[in-house]
Design a protein around this motif. Structure first.
Motif, PDB file in Angstrom:
ATOM      1  N   GLY A  26       0.838  -3.058  21.785  1.00 15.19           N
ATOM      2  CA  GLY A  26       1.124  -2.355  23.035  1.00 15.19           C
ATOM      3  C   GLY A  26       1.454  -3.277  24.190  1.00 15.19           C
ATOM      4  O   GLY A  26       1.985  -2.850  25.206  1.00 15.19           O
ATOM      5  N   ALA A  27       1.092  -4.567  24.055  1.00 14.39           N
ATOM      6  CA  ALA A  27       1.317  -5.532  25.136  1.00 14.39           C
ATOM      7  C   ALA A  27       1.939  -6.784  24.525  1.00 14.39           C
ATOM      8  O   ALA A  27       1.261  -7.793  24.317  1.00 14.39           O
ATOM      9  N   PRO A  28       3.241  -6.717  24.235  1.00  8.93           N
ATOM     10  CA  PRO A  28       3.877  -7.759  23.430  1.00  8.93           C
ATOM     11  C   PRO A  28       3.886  -9.155  24.069  1.00  8.93           C
ATOM     12  O   PRO A  28       3.998 -10.145  23.354  1.00  8.93           O
ATOM     13  N   LEU A  29       3.777  -9.243  25.398  1.00  8.69           N
ATOM     14  CA  LEU A  29       3.780 -10.572  26.027  1.00  8.69           C
ATOM     15  C   LEU A  29       2.402 -11.207  26.061  1.00  8.69           C
ATOM     16  O   LEU A  29       2.279 -12.404  26.256  1.00  8.69           O
ATOM     17  N   PRO A  88      -8.103   5.200  27.301  1.00 12.86           N
ATOM     18  CA  PRO A  88      -7.856   3.926  27.982  1.00 12.86           C
ATOM     19  C   PRO A  88      -7.032   3.018  27.077  1.00 12.86           C
ATOM     20  O   PRO A  88      -7.213   3.021  25.862  1.00 12.86           O
ATOM     21  N   ARG A  89      -6.098   2.256  27.648  1.00  9.94           N
ATOM     22  CA  ARG A  89      -5.224   1.412  26.845  1.00  9.94           C
ATOM     23  C   ARG A  89      -5.248  -0.061  27.262  1.00  9.94           C
ATOM     24  O   ARG A  89      -5.308  -0.947  26.436  1.00  9.94           O
ATOM     25  N   PHE A  90      -5.127  -0.302  28.567  1.00  8.09           N
ATOM     26  CA  PHE A  90      -4.939  -1.677  29.037  1.00  8.09           C
ATOM     27  C   PHE A  90      -5.861  -1.979  30.220  1.00  8.09           C
ATOM     28  O   PHE A  90      -6.188  -1.092  30.994  1.00  8.09           O
ATOM     29  N   LYS A 121     -10.627   0.019  21.849  1.00 11.44           N
ATOM     30  CA  LYS A 121      -9.302  -0.522  21.518  1.00 11.44           C
ATOM     31  C   LYS A 121      -8.433  -0.756  22.755  1.00 11.44           C
ATOM     32  O   LYS A 121      -7.220  -0.528  22.737  1.00 11.44           O
ATOM     33  N   VAL A 122      -9.087  -1.182  23.832  1.00  9.59           N
ATOM     34  CA  VAL A 122      -8.357  -1.478  25.074  1.00  9.59           C
ATOM     35  C   VAL A 122      -8.014  -2.968  25.085  1.00  9.59           C
ATOM     36  O   VAL A 122      -8.833  -3.803  24.695  1.00  9.59           O
ATOM     37  N   ASP A 123      -6.792  -3.301  25.503  1.00 11.52           N
ATOM     38  CA  ASP A 123      -6.381  -4.705  25.598  1.00 11.52           C
ATOM     39  C   ASP A 123      -6.575  -5.256  27.005  1.00 11.52           C
ATOM     40  O   ASP A 123      -6.377  -4.538  27.982  1.00 11.52           O
ATOM     41  N   LEU A 124      -6.915  -6.540  27.090  1.00  7.49           N
ATOM     42  CA  LEU A 124      -6.837  -7.252  28.373  1.00  7.49           C
ATOM     43  C   LEU A 124      -5.423  -7.804  28.455  1.00  7.49           C
ATOM     44  O   LEU A 124      -5.011  -8.589  27.595  1.00  7.49           O
ATOM     45  N   LEU A 143      -5.600   0.933  32.791  1.00  6.17           N
ATOM     46  CA  LEU A 143      -4.523   1.906  32.591  1.00  6.17           C
ATOM     47  C   LEU A 143      -4.807   2.694  31.323  1.00  6.17           C
ATOM     48  O   LEU A 143      -5.309   2.141  30.344  1.00  6.17           O
ATOM     49  N   GLY A 144      -4.501   3.962  31.375  1.00  6.00           N
ATOM     50  CA  GLY A 144      -4.712   4.802  30.208  1.00  6.00           C
ATOM     51  C   GLY A 144      -3.590   5.807  30.110  1.00  6.00           C
ATOM     52  O   GLY A 144      -2.612   5.723  30.849  1.00  6.00           O
ATOM     53  N   GLU A 145      -3.741   6.741  29.203  1.00 12.32           N
ATOM     54  CA  GLU A 145      -2.705   7.773  29.102  1.00 12.32           C
ATOM     55  C   GLU A 145      -3.316   9.082  28.656  1.00 12.32           C
ATOM     56  O   GLU A 145      -4.389   9.118  28.049  1.00 12.32           O
TER      57      GLU A 145
END
Lengths: 341, 341
Positions: A26-29, A88-90, A121-124, A143-145
């Motif tokens: 979800g956060a390729p960089l 929650p995602r990021f 499963k939230v990314d920093l 951030l979430g969705e």
């Protein structure tokens, strides 16, 4: 103990990068560019929330360990996403670190942060690290969705809706009181801290230091379509209920004896010589979910077996609390309010 | 002057809500729920960045007015979105406010913040306001969006790519020096501040206090497909170029005499008895864009007439600076690094 001045800002960022893993689907960089690049699920509404935790205001390093601080910084933000019924995602962390804080302590902060976000499963995905003059400063954005039509807000409660709350209330505030009392209060009165607290209060203290956001429950409620409004209990039941009522343009009757209290708070309150209900109404930081259910959906709601308790009903009137024996009183928002003394 | 303690946290939030307008098409809830709900353009990659500004570290209220602080808090974050080639969309502000700061001062902060974000049609969608023990604490998050295939990162520069920078460098650092000198340095030396600065330095000071993010240029570059990497100059040219080289796995030759300097910095440097190049390399906070262009796209790039200057070339070697006369030196990253002394 390693000094931050030996590692430097970019050395620290690189350590954080290693601890969290550079990239994710979800956060390729990963972290470390000017901004994080994120893939949000198509068709979903983005949720964004930010919460600041300041030394001396939100926490005290004399009784808060860095692991717990990292955990809680994540939890308070995740709880806001839970309160919208979202996933929650990021996350992004901004830290202002004063001299005297070691690299190990910062790493402990991130360990606690990671322990909680990985549960969900939230990314920093980014942040900022800088030196601070005096106090440790933490600011986290999550951030979430959520599906637009499933999202739950503070607005939407209607007269006749039943009011529910998950878990038990007041525990966090009582836990804080115990931490403070342990530190100074009892000592000042010449009492022995350990003997004054015969029963173990670790459950209350844990609820203050490492709250658990009700992500799964928030999500289940949102998907079920049973709830009409939702908020997390961060300021205290009296204030958070007032937020729902204000945004929904309604009133509420709350039944004092129905407010869920843990056996731990009842025991502690006896020893602290105070009323558990006070903590539940004004304490805050429980991060339970307070929500309303429309009468026609009550049967479906009960079938979901969401661990929660019915504490009142939405009305067209004011916000009242009805005590045992029937005495009715206006419930003023006495929860935490920054700037007020 | 109105005290924050008279207004309270929720009174302040309601004032901010009024100043910014409750809702917008992209943020249908406005501010004031548990989290902001945002509509991101379908198919776009989300960009997220967060920057903290701490009193005594990033700014000093003895020479920074609240309007400028609000402006700059937005600008430094928008600049990160610009550096990805993105369109900024949403912002969240977290403020920790110590006693003694008035409601009017907080309103000035938000006026400056609003003045900048409205230029770029960015909405304020949420945040956090709390009391702070000692210092004023600002943490801003900005969300933006970009087409995945157009996004520019720090990685992507290849040997042979030309290095460009927009605007002029070092102005912000020189402006800060002037502000500091005005405040104490010259007075301590017994010099008269006003007579020591005969020419107007307001341009340099303005660049420090109210930087303008290069949103339009970043966007134009991204859409053109001419650039291979990009970063904003926030730490100083030497450090920011090092970030590009590190992430791209390349080196660079920079030509000292090509680094763009304003006439204002040249005049100020004479009076400050220092070398303008020093500010350009180590100063930071210029928020110009540093980017690389692949040789095959140079013609197209020049046709875009993007106000910028070619300052060097990407190599397979180290990062060197070539001074007038041909002397080659290693360019160490001497820009700002938190925690280092």
């Amino acid at each position: 103990m390693m000094k931050l001045s030996d590692l430097g800002e970019f050395g620290l960022i690189s350590q954080i990068e290693k601890a969290f893993g550079k990239k994710s689907p979800g956060a390729p960089l990963g972290i470390g560019d000017d901004a994080a690049a994120l893939f949000v699920s198509p068709g979903k509404t983005l949720l964004a929330t930010t919460d600041m935790l300041l030394e001396g205001v939100h926490f005290d390093l004399s009784y808060t360990d860095f692991y717990s601080l990292g955990w809680k910084s994540a939890a308070v933000n995740l709880s806001d996403i839970a309160a919208m019924g979202g996933i929650p995602r990021f996350s992004l962390t901004a830290l202002g670190i004063p001299e005297g804080i070691s690299v190990e302590q910062v790493n402990e902060f991130y360990k606690g942060f990671k322990a909680l976000i990985r549960k969900y499963k939230v990314d920093l995905v980014g942040g900022d690290t800088c030196s601070s003059e005096v106090d440790l400063v933490v600011s986290v954005t999550v951030l979430g969705e959520v599906e637009e039509k499933k999202m739950l807000t503070r607005a939407g409660a209607k007269p006749g809706d039943r009011i529910f709350v998950t878990g038990t209330l007041g525990d966090s505030a009582a836990g804080l009181e115990l931490l403070l009392a342990k530190g100074k209060g009892l000592r000042a009165k010449g009492k022995d801290v350990n003997s004054a607290f015969r029963i173990p209060h670790s459950a209350l203290i844990k609820r203050h230091l490492r709250p658990v956001p009700r992500i799964e429950i928030g999500r289940k409620l949102a998907l079920s379509g049973c709830a009409t409004s939702m908020i997390d209990v961060s300021d205290g039941l009296s204030s958070d209920l007032a937020h729902i009522c204000e945004q929904s343009g309604v009133g509420a009757d709350i039944y004092a004896e129905k407010i869920p209290l843990s056996k731990e708070i009842k025991a502690a309150a006896k020893q602290l010589k105070t009323i558990p209900l006070h903590y539940a109404l004004s304490g805050g930081e429980d991060y339970e979910l307070l929500f309303t259910v429309t009468p026609s959906k009550l049967k479906k709601f009960r079938s979901l077996r969401i661990p929660s308790r019915e504490i009142g009903v939405i009305t067209r009137g004011e916000i009242d609390i009805i005590h045992e024996g029937g005495e009715r009183r206006r419930l003023e928002p006495t929860g935490y309010n920054h700037f007020r003394k």
